[in-house]
Design an enzyme around this catalytic site. Structure first.
Site, PDB file in Angstrom:
ATOM      1  CB  CYS A   1      14.588  -6.157   1.809  1.00 47.26           C
ATOM      2  SG  CYS A   1      13.492  -5.902   3.238  1.00 47.26           S
TER       3      CYS A   1
ATOM      4  CG  HIS B   1      16.089  -1.424   1.710  1.00 48.49           C
ATOM      5  ND1 HIS B   1      15.712  -2.010   0.530  1.00 48.49           N
ATOM      6  CD2 HIS B   1      15.172  -1.826   2.645  1.00 48.49           C
ATOM      7  CE1 HIS B   1      14.622  -2.734   0.724  1.00 48.49           C
ATOM      8  NE2 HIS B   1      14.282  -2.644   2.000  1.00 48.49           N
TER       9      HIS B   1
END
Length: 502
Positions: free
Chosen positions: A341, A425
């Protein structure tokens, strides 16, 4: 049954999240249809529901303890800190803007009480019991007027309150007494009693103190939970990741192969979803540690740049500490690096940010052929796909939109050599993919490390949740706890004026 309970705490990190999960797992094993609830959560550790709503990851874990899918109603307000004095406000799973702490507590928070109570009522209409988690301490008297997560929700929904205290910190009796004594009479009448958490030693030595506490407050203790290692699952506060400490090699399960594998995670500011590395730490022979100095990368077989709520700020921090140069050298040498991310964005060539930091154009580290532009709308998805020949699932929470201009495809990101980047994630929780990834890392690092062929992260999580349920079942007065959830706080509990013992 249409029961409910608020699990409050004498302090932050007293154990409210795990106690709530433990009560939920105990109830569901008794055949009770139960759901978790936290009116307002402040955390950088979040999750995406199947409907695309962002909630605190602790509530997702508690939903798993209940064996149900998490929903936005279980955490209607999520605050994601972006600095010392401001947070992004996420309402019913969607961001609605940035707000200072003064602005939020100055009026916005109280206006959300109706929404919070509506969500709780909806859950109570669907489930037999709803176990609610408070935040911080209910005795934060400076915030009581606008409180919607502790006594505000307890009074609004007439919930009995169980106060959890961490005896490992010391001063638990004073904390229990002081918490009750600082509350208004209308709040005190809902505080049914106490639960001692993280006790070490002989309980018989504690019992005289519990009897004295009952005499002082008129309230009983519902249980004494022993200290257990490894139960802090899905902690809320990524800002305090250093408290998780360094995993020592002596505490890691023996490797299947000849070598251990060392993973260094850059402890960037405003770290988010640091639970991404939990699946690695669960692997036998994998040592995970959080680092903040370039020399700590020297012996690492894999370096992870994790997610962050402040990508540009984290990039500047990496440069200030010399970690950025170390990462660039490492990538050039073909030594494994993984960006997740915000970490993926940092590894790219260029960042255009008029949303999060408002810094405008910023050069990234340039080790991946990616240009990132921050969009005002947040991406909240639960993607699934394949990588390294294995199925993978994950979830995305980000404003940055990546324009990938080269490299090999990798989970909607890319890889160049042994540097990988993705917005996903949770991908390492996919067992087959995690093993394939670790095999590649070990080969690149020259380690004779072999992933365990049968490690199931989902099964390990279930075992942890069952351990929480066991703690409640074996060390709490479950009959009394059941009556409390079903019938509410006992009538006639005494009022304790502040300073009464003196």
């Amino acid at each position: 049954m249409n029961g409910g309970l608020l699990v409050a705490g004498t302090t932050s990190d007293a154990g409210k999240s795990v106690v709530t999960a433990g009560i939920c797992r105990w109830l569901v094993r008794r055949g009770v249809k139960v759901a978790p609830f936290k009116a307002q959560n402040m955390s950088l550790n979040s999750f995406v529901t199947r409907e695309g709503a962002e909630i605190g990851r602790a509530q997702a874990m508690q939903a798993q303890a209940c064996r149900i899918e998490p929903t936005a109603q279980m955490n209607p307000v999520l605050l994601k800190p972006g600095g010392e004095q401001s947070s992004q406000v996420v309402l019913l799973g969607k961001p609605v803007g940035e707000m200072s702490a003064r602005g939020y507590h100055g009026g916005r928070q109280q206006r959300l009480l109706g929404t919070v109570l509506d969500c709780l009522a909806e859950l109570r209409g669907t489930y037999d019991a709803v176990i609610c988690e408070g935040a911080g301490s209910p005795a934060e008297i400076n915030l009581r007027r606008t409180d919607i997560v502790n006594m505000g929700i307890a009074r609004g929904a007439r919930l009995p309150v169980l106060v959890v205290g961490d005896i490992d910190r010391g001063g638990v009796f004073a904390s229990f007494f002081g918490t009750v004594a600082l509350l208004a009479p209308e709040d005190q009448e809902l505080v049914a009693g106490f639960l001692v958490n993280k006790f070490r030693g002989d309980v018989s030595l504690l019992e005289p103190g519990l009897d004295m506490l009952h005499g002082l407050t008129g309230r009983r203790t519902y249980g004494v939970l022993p200290f257990r290692h490894g139960l802090g699952i899905d902690e809320e506060d990524g800002l305090r990741v250093s408290l998780r400490g360094t995993v020592r090699e002596s505490t890691v399960s023996p490797p299947v192969g000849e070598d251990v594998l060392r993973v260094a995670v850059c402890a960037v500011p405003l770290m988010s979803n640091f639970t991404d590395v939990d699946a690695l730490a669960a692997e036998p022979g994998v040592v995970v540690r959080f680092v903040d100095r370039p020399e700590e990368l020297a012996d690492a077989d894999l370096v992870i740049v994790p997610g962050t709520r402040g990508t540009v700020r984290a990039l500047a921090w990496l440069r200030e500490r010399g970690l950025a140069d170390a990462l660039v050298r490492r990538a050039a040498e073909g030594r494994p690096v993984l960006g997740i991310c915000g970490g993926f964005q940092i590894l790219g060539e260029h960042i255009e940010d008029e949303v999060e930091s408002r810094a405008g154009a910023v050069d990234g580290l340039g080790v991946l052929p990616v240009r990132v532009r921050f969009a005002r709308e947040k991406t909240l998805t639960r993607p699934a796909g394949q990588a390294l020949g294995e199925p993978v699932e994950g979830y995305e929470i980000h404003h940055g939109v990546a324009d990938v201009r080269g490299g090999e495809p990798f989970l909607d990101g890319c890889r160049v050599g042994h540097t990988w980047g993705t917005h996903w994630h949770g991908s390492l929780e996919s067992d087959g993919f995690r093993r394939a990834f670790l095999r590649e890392v070990a080969a690149a690092a020259g380690r004779r490390f072999v992933p365990a062929p049968d490690t199931s992260f989902a099964a390990l999580r279930e075992e942890q949740l069952d351990r929480l349920g066991d703690l409640i079942e074996q060390h709490a007065d479950t009959d009394a706890l059941w009556r409390l959830i079903e019938s509410g706080a006992p009538q006639g509990l005494p009022f304790i004026p502040p300073g009464a013992p003196a």
